[in-house]
Design a protein around this motif. Structure first.
Motif, short mmCIF file in Angstrom:
data_model
loop_
_atom_site.label_atom_id
_atom_site.label_comp_id
_atom_site.label_asym_id
_atom_site.label_seq_id
_atom_site.Cartn_x
_atom_site.Cartn_y
_atom_site.Cartn_z
N GLN A 109 23.23 5.23 -1.58
CA GLN A 109 24.42 5.10 -2.42
C GLN A 109 25.50 6.10 -2.01
OE1 GLN A 109 23.05 5.38 -6.44
NE2 GLN A 109 21.52 3.79 -6.17
N LYS A 110 25.10 7.29 -1.60
CA LYS A 110 26.09 8.27 -1.12
C LYS A 110 26.74 7.78 0.16
CE LYS A 110 24.06 12.41 -3.20
NZ LYS A 110 23.42 13.72 -2.93
N ARG A 111 25.95 7.13 1.01
CA ARG A 111 26.52 6.63 2.26
C ARG A 111 27.56 5.56 2.00
NH1 ARG A 111 25.76 2.56 5.78
NH2 ARG A 111 24.17 1.60 4.45
N LYS A 112 27.27 4.68 1.02
CA LYS A 112 28.21 3.62 0.68
C LYS A 112 29.30 4.08 -0.28
CE LYS A 112 24.92 -0.19 1.28
NZ LYS A 112 24.26 -1.34 0.61
N ARG A 113 29.14 5.30 -0.82
CA ARG A 113 30.11 5.89 -1.74
C ARG A 113 30.29 5.04 -2.98
NH1 ARG A 113 35.28 8.00 1.50
NH2 ARG A 113 35.51 9.10 -0.49
N ARG A 114 29.18 4.49 -3.47
CA ARG A 114 29.20 3.72 -4.71
C ARG A 114 27.92 4.03 -5.47
NH1 ARG A 114 29.87 -2.31 -4.89
NH2 ARG A 114 30.27 -1.76 -7.05
N LYS A 115 28.08 4.48 -6.70
CA LYS A 115 26.92 4.79 -7.54
C LYS A 115 27.27 4.49 -8.99
CE LYS A 115 23.51 8.36 -8.60
NZ LYS A 115 23.46 8.03 -10.05
N THR A 116 26.58 3.53 -9.58
CA THR A 116 26.76 3.20 -10.99
C THR A 116 25.39 3.01 -11.61
OG1 THR A 116 26.85 0.81 -10.57
CG2 THR A 116 28.95 2.02 -10.48
N ASN A 117 25.35 2.97 -12.93
CA ASN A 117 24.09 2.76 -13.62
C ASN A 117 23.49 1.40 -13.28
OD1 ASN A 117 24.53 5.23 -14.82
ND2 ASN A 117 25.42 4.36 -16.67
N THR A 118 24.33 0.40 -13.15
CA THR A 118 23.85 -0.94 -12.80
C THR A 118 23.23 -0.96 -11.41
OG1 THR A 118 25.54 -1.96 -14.19
CG2 THR A 118 24.53 -3.33 -12.49
N ILE A 119 23.89 -0.31 -10.46
CA ILE A 119 23.34 -0.25 -9.10
C ILE A 119 22.00 0.49 -9.10
CG2 ILE A 119 23.72 0.70 -6.80
CD1 ILE A 119 26.67 0.17 -7.14
N ASP A 120 21.92 1.58 -9.86
CA ASP A 120 20.68 2.34 -9.92
C ASP A 120 19.54 1.48 -10.46
OD1 ASP A 120 21.92 4.53 -8.91
OD2 ASP A 120 22.22 5.53 -10.83
N ALA A 121 19.77 0.78 -11.56
CA ALA A 121 18.73 -0.04 -12.17
C ALA A 121 18.27 -1.15 -11.23
CB ALA A 121 19.22 -0.62 -13.50
N ARG A 122 19.21 -1.82 -10.60
CA ARG A 122 18.86 -2.92 -9.69
C ARG A 122 18.15 -2.39 -8.44
NH1 ARG A 122 21.38 -7.83 -10.02
NH2 ARG A 122 21.62 -7.90 -7.74
N THR A 123 18.56 -1.22 -7.94
CA THR A 123 17.89 -0.64 -6.78
C THR A 123 16.46 -0.25 -7.11
OG1 THR A 123 20.01 0.21 -5.96
CG2 THR A 123 18.01 1.20 -5.07
N LEU A 124 16.25 0.33 -8.30
CA LEU A 124 14.90 0.68 -8.71
C LEU A 124 14.01 -0.55 -8.83
CD1 LEU A 124 15.64 3.39 -11.43
CD2 LEU A 124 14.53 3.76 -9.23
N THR A 125 14.57 -1.63 -9.33
CA THR A 125 13.80 -2.87 -9.45
C THR A 125 13.39 -3.39 -8.08
OG1 THR A 125 15.04 -3.41 -11.45
CG2 THR A 125 13.82 -5.19 -10.41
N SER A 126 14.32 -3.39 -7.14
CA SER A 126 14.01 -3.85 -5.79
C SER A 126 12.98 -2.95 -5.11
CB SER A 126 15.30 -3.90 -4.97
OG SER A 126 15.04 -4.30 -3.64
N ASP A 127 13.13 -1.63 -5.27
CA ASP A 127 12.17 -0.71 -4.66
C ASP A 127 10.78 -0.88 -5.26
OD1 ASP A 127 14.21 0.27 -3.13
OD2 ASP A 127 14.55 2.06 -4.35
N LEU A 128 10.71 -1.09 -6.56
CA LEU A 128 9.41 -1.27 -7.20
C LEU A 128 8.73 -2.55 -6.71
CD1 LEU A 128 7.24 -0.55 -9.25
CD2 LEU A 128 8.64 -1.63 -11.03
N SER A 129 9.49 -3.61 -6.57
CA SER A 129 8.92 -4.86 -6.07
C SER A 129 8.39 -4.68 -4.65
CB SER A 129 9.98 -5.96 -6.11
OG SER A 129 9.47 -7.17 -5.59
N ASN A 130 9.14 -4.01 -3.80
CA ASN A 130 8.68 -3.77 -2.43
C ASN A 130 7.44 -2.89 -2.40
OD1 ASN A 130 10.82 -5.28 -1.43
ND2 ASN A 130 12.16 -3.50 -1.21
N TYR A 131 7.40 -1.91 -3.28
CA TYR A 131 6.25 -1.00 -3.34
C TYR A 131 4.98 -1.75 -3.76
CZ TYR A 131 3.30 2.91 -4.78
OH TYR A 131 2.25 3.79 -4.94
N LEU A 132 5.09 -2.57 -4.77
CA LEU A 132 3.93 -3.32 -5.25
C LEU A 132 3.48 -4.38 -4.25
CD1 LEU A 132 4.92 -3.77 -9.01
CD2 LEU A 132 3.32 -2.12 -8.04
N ASN A 133 4.39 -4.79 -3.39
CA ASN A 133 4.03 -5.78 -2.36
C ASN A 133 3.47 -5.14 -1.10
OD1 ASN A 133 4.73 -8.04 -3.88
ND2 ASN A 133 6.87 -7.95 -3.23
N GLY A 134 3.27 -3.83 -1.10
CA GLY A 134 2.59 -3.18 0.01
C GLY A 134 3.41 -2.19 0.79
#
Length: 367
Positions: A109-134
Motif C-alpha cells: 500500500q505504501k508503494r501504491k500510495r493508497r491506504k484506506t480501511n476498505t483496502i485493508d479489509a479486502r487485502t486481509l481477506t485475500s491474504d487469508l484465502s491464499n494462506y488457507l489454500n496453502g
C-alpha cells in the motif's frame, strides 16, 4: 380449464425445509479493527472478495460473523495485531469461530500510495484465502498469548517503558546543560550528583532542573520495585551473567520455549539472522534482518556484554575472543551480534532440556 393439484407437504418435508443447509464450504472474513468502527470484507469459497461493510460496534461485528455460520460449513476471521490487543480473538474463540491474528503489513500500500480501511479489509481477506489454500507466505501469523502470558509480558514491558521515560527526561536536563556550555552529567538528578551540579552551574539552570528531579527520583523508585518483582519470579539456578530479570523478560517475550522446534525459528524470532540476496550460484549475506521482537534483541545484546565479563569459558565468547580484545569497534559489534545469535539458541536449548550448562562451559549460580 386444466387444474393442477399440489400435494400437501408432509411432516418429513416440512422438517427438511426447516433445516438450513450450508451453501458454501468456507467463508473467510478480513477485519480492519479500530476503536469506534470495524470494516469487514468476506470471500465465499473461490468467489471474488466482496464489498467491505462498516460496523459501528464490536457486538454488531460479532453478530454478523455469527450469521455467516448459517451460510457455510467453516468461517475463518483474520485481523491485524495492534493497540486493541486480543479481545476480539478471544471473544470469537469463545463463540467457537476460528480466528487468526497477523502482523501488520502495508508495504504494497505504501508503494501504491493508497491506504484506506476498505483496502485493508479486502487485502486481509485475500491474504487469508491464499494462506488457507496453502500459501504460508501470504501472511505472518502472530502467536496469541494466554491471559497469564499476556499479563507477564505487560509487566515486563512496563518496566522497560519506565526506563525509557527516565532516559527521555534525563536527556532533557543534559540538553539544557549542553546548550549553556556545560558538559553532560550522568544521572544528574541523583542526590550526590545534583548537589555537586548545583554548585557548578548558574542558579537559573538549577531552578529549571529542579522541576524534573522529583519525577526522575520517583521513576528510579518505581524501576527498582519493578525489577524486584520481576527477579522474584525466577526460581532455581541460572548461568552467571544471565540476570534473573533478563531471563524472566526473555520468557515473557518468547511465551513458551517449547513452541519452537528448531534453532532457526528461535533465531528468526530474535531477528538476528543475516539477510540474504542470492540468485543462481551466487550467494550474498548482509546485515541481520531485525524482523523479530525488538525487546528480545535488546535483552540478548545486554546479556552478551555481561557474558563476556562473567563467562570467559563460554564457547561463543571463546570463538570471538580475539575480535573482542581488538580495537576495531565495527568488528566488535559484529562479534556481539554473532554471540547473541548463538546465545539465544543456547538458552532455548537449556530451557527445553536439549543440552546442559556444563557442555556449554557455563558457570552456574544459585538464585
Amino acid at each position: 380449464m386444466n387444474y393442477k393439484l399440489k400435494a400437501a407437504p408432509t411432516a418429513v418435508s416440512k422438517e427438511q425445509n426447516s433445516q438450513k443447509q450450508p451453501k458454501a464450504n468456507r467463508i473467510v472474513i478480513g477485519v480492519d479493527a479500530h476503536l469506534k468502527s470495524y470494516q469487514a470484507a468476506r470471500k465465499i469459497d473461490n468467489g471474488a472478495v466482496g464489498v467491505a461493510q462498516t460496523f459501528r460496534s464490536k457486538e454488531a461485528l460479532l453478530l454478523y460473523v455469527e450469521q455467516q455460520r448459517e451460510q457455510a460449513k467453516e468461517v475463518v476471521v483474520l485481523y491485524e495485531a495492534g493497540p486493541l490487543g486480543f479481545r476480539l480473538y478471544r471473544e470469537l474463540k469463545a463463540s467457537e469461530i476460528e480466528c487468526l491474528v497477523c502482523a501488520p503489513r502495508s508495504g504494497e500500500q505504501k508503494r501504491k500510495r493508497r491506504k484506506t480501511n476498505t483496502i485493508d479489509a479486502r487485502t486481509l481477506t485475500s491474504d487469508l484465502s491464499n494462506y488457507l489454500n496453502g500459501n504460508e507466505q501470504a501472511l505472518q501469523r502472530v502467536r496469541v498469548p494466554t491471559p497469564a502470558q499476556e499479563q507477564a509480558r505487560v509487566q515486563s514491558r512496563q518496566q522497560d517503558a519506565l526506563v525509557e521515560q527516565r532516559k527521555r527526561i534525563g536527556a532533557i536536563g543534559n540538553a539544557l546543560l549542553l546548550s549553556q556550555g556545560y558538559t553532560s552529567w550522568s544521572n544528574w538528578w541523583r542526590p550526590k550528583a545534583f548537589e555537586r551540579l548545583s554548585k557548578e552551574v548558574a542558579g537559573w539552570i538549577v531552578k529549571h532542573l529542579e522541576r524534573w528531579v522529583g519525577i526522575l527520583r520517583e521513576l528510579d523508585q518505581q524501576i527498582q520495585h519493578a525489577k524486584a518483582e520481576l527477579s522474584q519470579q525466577w526460581q532455581g539456578p541460572r548461568p552467571k551473567g544471565m540476570g534473573a530479570v533478563s531471563l524472566v523478560q526473555l520468557k515473557a517475550e518468547v511465551l513458551d520455549w517449547n513452541l519452537y522446534s528448531t534453532r532457526r525459528k528461535i533465531g528468526c524470532l530474535a531477528g538476528m539472522v543475516p539477510s540474504e540476496w542470492s540468485t543462481g550460484e551466487g550467494q550474498r549475506l548482509g546485515a541481520i534482518t531485525k524482523v523479530g521482537l525488538p525487546a528480545l534483541r535488546r535483552i540478548i545484546t545486554e546479556m552478551v556484554w555481561r557474558m563476556i565479563l562473567f563467562q570467559p569459558e563460554y564457547k561463543a565468547v571463546q570463538k570471538w575472543r580475539q575480535v573482542l580484545e581488538g580495537s576495531n569497534r565495527g568488528l566488535k559489534k559484529k562479534a556481539v551480534v554473532a554471540i547473541g545469535r548463538q546465545l539465544i539458541v543456547d538458552i532455548w536449548r537449556l530451557q527445553t532440556g536439549r543440552i546442559c550448562a556444563q557442555e556449554l562451559g557455563l558457570i552456574m549460580i544459585e538464585a
